[in-house]
Design a protein around this motif. Structure first.
Motif, PDB file in Angstrom:
ATOM      1  N   ILE A  97     -12.161   0.138   4.263  1.00  0.00           N
ATOM      2  CA  ILE A  97     -10.998   0.521   4.237  1.00  0.00           C
ATOM      3  C   ILE A  97     -10.296  -0.187   5.432  1.00  0.00           C
ATOM      4  O   ILE A  97      -9.205  -0.923   5.292  1.00  0.00           O
ATOM      5  CB  ILE A  97     -10.700   1.924   4.289  1.00  0.00           C
ATOM      6  CG1 ILE A  97     -11.246   2.477   3.018  1.00  0.00           C
ATOM      7  CG2 ILE A  97      -9.256   2.107   4.935  1.00  0.00           C
ATOM      8  CD1 ILE A  97     -10.899   4.139   2.796  1.00  0.00           C
ATOM      9  N   SER A  98     -11.182  -0.156   6.584  1.00  0.00           N
ATOM     10  CA  SER A  98     -10.591  -1.035   7.653  1.00  0.00           C
ATOM     11  C   SER A  98     -10.571  -2.426   7.660  1.00  0.00           C
ATOM     12  O   SER A  98      -9.828  -3.132   8.211  1.00  0.00           O
ATOM     13  CB  SER A  98     -11.667  -0.546   8.974  1.00  0.00           C
ATOM     14  OG  SER A  98     -11.124  -1.089  10.230  1.00  0.00           O
ATOM     15  N   ALA A 151      -7.055  -2.613   5.521  1.00  0.00           N
ATOM     16  CA  ALA A 151      -5.798  -2.372   5.937  1.00  0.00           C
ATOM     17  C   ALA A 151      -5.387  -3.060   6.875  1.00  0.00           C
ATOM     18  O   ALA A 151      -6.254  -3.584   7.668  1.00  0.00           O
ATOM     19  CB  ALA A 151      -5.782  -0.877   6.460  1.00  0.00           C
ATOM     20  N   GLN A 152      -3.743  -3.238   7.099  1.00  0.00           N
ATOM     21  CA  GLN A 152      -3.172  -3.977   8.133  1.00  0.00           C
ATOM     22  C   GLN A 152      -2.715  -3.192   9.327  1.00  0.00           C
ATOM     23  O   GLN A 152      -2.406  -3.861  10.270  1.00  0.00           O
ATOM     24  CB  GLN A 152      -2.214  -4.886   7.485  1.00  0.00           C
ATOM     25  CG  GLN A 152      -2.394  -5.568   5.943  1.00  0.00           C
ATOM     26  CD  GLN A 152      -3.486  -6.697   6.661  1.00  0.00           C
ATOM     27  OE1 GLN A 152      -3.178  -7.335   7.750  1.00  0.00           O
ATOM     28  NE2 GLN A 152      -4.516  -6.932   5.913  1.00  0.00           N
ATOM     29  N   GLN A 180      -1.789   2.464   7.434  1.00  0.00           N
ATOM     30  CA  GLN A 180      -1.942   1.929   6.123  1.00  0.00           C
ATOM     31  C   GLN A 180      -3.593   2.607   5.815  1.00  0.00           C
ATOM     32  O   GLN A 180      -3.973   3.239   4.831  1.00  0.00           O
ATOM     33  CB  GLN A 180      -2.015   0.678   5.823  1.00  0.00           C
ATOM     34  CG  GLN A 180      -0.807  -0.105   5.506  1.00  0.00           C
ATOM     35  CD  GLN A 180      -0.998  -1.406   5.156  1.00  0.00           C
ATOM     36  OE1 GLN A 180      -1.859  -2.126   5.256  1.00  0.00           O
ATOM     37  NE2 GLN A 180       0.215  -2.110   4.640  1.00  0.00           N
ATOM     38  N   ALA A 181      -4.272   2.592   6.865  1.00  0.00           N
ATOM     39  CA  ALA A 181      -5.755   2.987   6.989  1.00  0.00           C
ATOM     40  C   ALA A 181      -5.620   4.523   6.565  1.00  0.00           C
ATOM     41  O   ALA A 181      -6.484   5.173   5.937  1.00  0.00           O
ATOM     42  CB  ALA A 181      -6.434   2.713   8.246  1.00  0.00           C
ATOM     43  N   MET A 186      -4.835   5.127   2.880  1.00  0.00           N
ATOM     44  CA  MET A 186      -6.032   4.826   2.065  1.00  0.00           C
ATOM     45  C   MET A 186      -7.033   5.946   2.247  1.00  0.00           C
ATOM     46  O   MET A 186      -7.629   6.125   1.275  1.00  0.00           O
ATOM     47  CB  MET A 186      -6.450   3.425   2.503  1.00  0.00           C
ATOM     48  CG  MET A 186      -5.542   2.006   2.148  1.00  0.00           C
ATOM     49  SD  MET A 186      -6.091   0.536   2.733  1.00  0.00           S
ATOM     50  CE  MET A 186      -7.399   0.133   1.680  1.00  0.00           C
ATOM     51  N   ILE A 201       0.854  -1.324   0.172  1.00  0.00           N
ATOM     52  CA  ILE A 201      -0.138   0.005   0.084  1.00  0.00           C
ATOM     53  C   ILE A 201       0.956   1.227   0.007  1.00  0.00           C
ATOM     54  O   ILE A 201       0.811   2.086  -0.770  1.00  0.00           O
ATOM     55  CB  ILE A 201      -1.169   0.025   1.281  1.00  0.00           C
ATOM     56  CG1 ILE A 201      -1.952  -1.251   1.070  1.00  0.00           C
ATOM     57  CG2 ILE A 201      -1.544   1.178   1.365  1.00  0.00           C
ATOM     58  CD1 ILE A 201      -2.979  -1.043   2.272  1.00  0.00           C
TER      59      ILE A 201
END
Length: 371
Positions: free
Chosen positions: A277-278, A281-282, A286-287, A290, A22
């Motif tokens: 998105i949650s 994402a890791q 990252q969230a 995004m 990402i």
């Protein structure tokens, strides 16, 4: 300073960045997105504005005038009306941005040098007002005459023969246009971000084990995550409305209930997008990445910063996917033009469809498992 140890840290960061797909995509994607948006999609020269024509004269000269207006590229005849009242209704509902009224006595007014054409403009968008001024520069040519005193009038424009009348914001105050849009921008930024990190935060803090042990279904967990933030969104909406009316004298011409219903639709749309998105994402970082990747096109393509009508058709189709695009039409229609929520039903349906699709995808992607 040990260069060997410093080099080891640099290589470690580069390898970690390479594994983070990402982040790697953002490094390349953000510059490309900004270049395409600013260089191709954003255009301040408005063309093809949806226009209603009420040609009550219906003569060869009036039809020629309409053709001259269309030839400028500023307007695109979308509605044929039989009265100025129909054009006003179209402006109020947002179906058209400009209305052209040619009176029955157009020929006589034209020869006498009086106001012969009236251009009605949706002044809630100040850029549209500026584009409509170009129509007032068109010459109203008179017919050749054998009379020497009138022969010189051929090809000249009488003063004020084409008048531009702006509605909803005749003073061209930018705050009237910006403040309603800020409701959508702030809700988009905060709601997507809040829920974008919701599931990830539970996983990083170790709370996911507790949630797995509960009898909650995926749907119950997702909806339970959304509802508290929806209340926060309504509080933010209230704060912006109060400050907008108090500090900037922004009018609320429509129903206050419709304003809040439109805000609820945007809040739910953004919250469901954030949940999706949650689930992808890791990490919280990252969230946030995004979220920014979604927020940038939303603010640039929705019509908040740059005119929607100036964008290429392909970009307009892409912008129709964004919830903020539809909310801006709703909130400006309700607050500035006094339209009812159900009169703007296409944008209401678009937001409802977005909410259903995003919530379905988020629930289908979420699993009550640590892996």
């Amino acid at each position: 300073m040990n260069l060997r140890r410093l080099f080891a840290i640099v290589m470690k960061e580069l390898r970690q960045m390479r594994r983070d797909r990402i982040t790697l995509a953002m490094i390349v994607g953000i510059p490309v997105m900004q270049l395409v948006l600013f260089g191709y999609a954003i255009n301040l020269n408005l063309r093809g504005l949806d226009t209603g024509i009420a040609d009550l004269s219906n003569t060869a000269a009036s039809r020629a005038l309409v053709m001259d207006m269309v030839a400028t590229g500023v307007i695109d005849p979308a509605v044929s009306a039989t009265s100025p009242q129909q054009l006003m209704e179209g402006l109020r509902r947002g179906e058209i941005s400009i209305g052209v009224v040619i009176p029955p006595d157009f020929e006589r007014r034209r020869f006498e040098g009086r106001e012969a054409v009236q251009v009605l403009v949706d002044g809630s968008d100040t850029v549209v007002q500026s584009a409509a001024v170009q129509l007032a520069q068109l010459p109203l040519n008179t017919q050749p005459s054998t009379n020497a005193s009138t022969a010189g009038a051929v090809g000249q424009t009488g003063p004020g023969q084409v008048s531009v009348v702006s509605f909803y914001n005749p003073q061209r105050r930018s705050a009237i246009n910006i403040v309603p849009g800020l409701i959508g921008v702030i809700l988009t930024m905060t709601m997507v971000l809040f829920t974008g990190v919701a599931i990830v935060r539970e996983r990083e803090r170790g709370n996911m084990e507790l949630l797995i042990a509960t009898p909650l279904s995926s749907s119950e967990l997702m909806i339970g995550k959304v509802l508290p933030y929806a209340a926060i969104g309504l509080i933010q909406t209230t704060v912006i409305l109060v400050l907008g009316v108090w500090l900037f004298d922004v009018p609320i011409r429509g129903s206050l209930l419709d304003v809040y219903l439109a805000a609820v639709l945007l809040i739910l749309a953004n919250l469901t997008l954030g949940l999706l998105i949650s689930t992808k994402a890791q990490s919280q970082f990252q969230a946030m990445q995004m979220t920014f990747f979604v927020f940038l096109p939303s603010i640039l393509l929705s019509g908040f910063m740059f005119p929607f009508a100036g964008m290429p058709k392909v970009v307009q189709w892409l912008a129709e996917i964004l919830p903020l695009t539809h909310f801006l039409r709703l909130i400006r229609g309700i607050m500035l033009r006094g339209a009812g929520l159900f009169e703007l039903w296409p944008d209401v349906l678009a937001l409802l469809a977005f909410i259903m699709v995003m919530m379905t995808l988020a629930i289908s992607r979420f699993r009550k498992r640590l892996d």
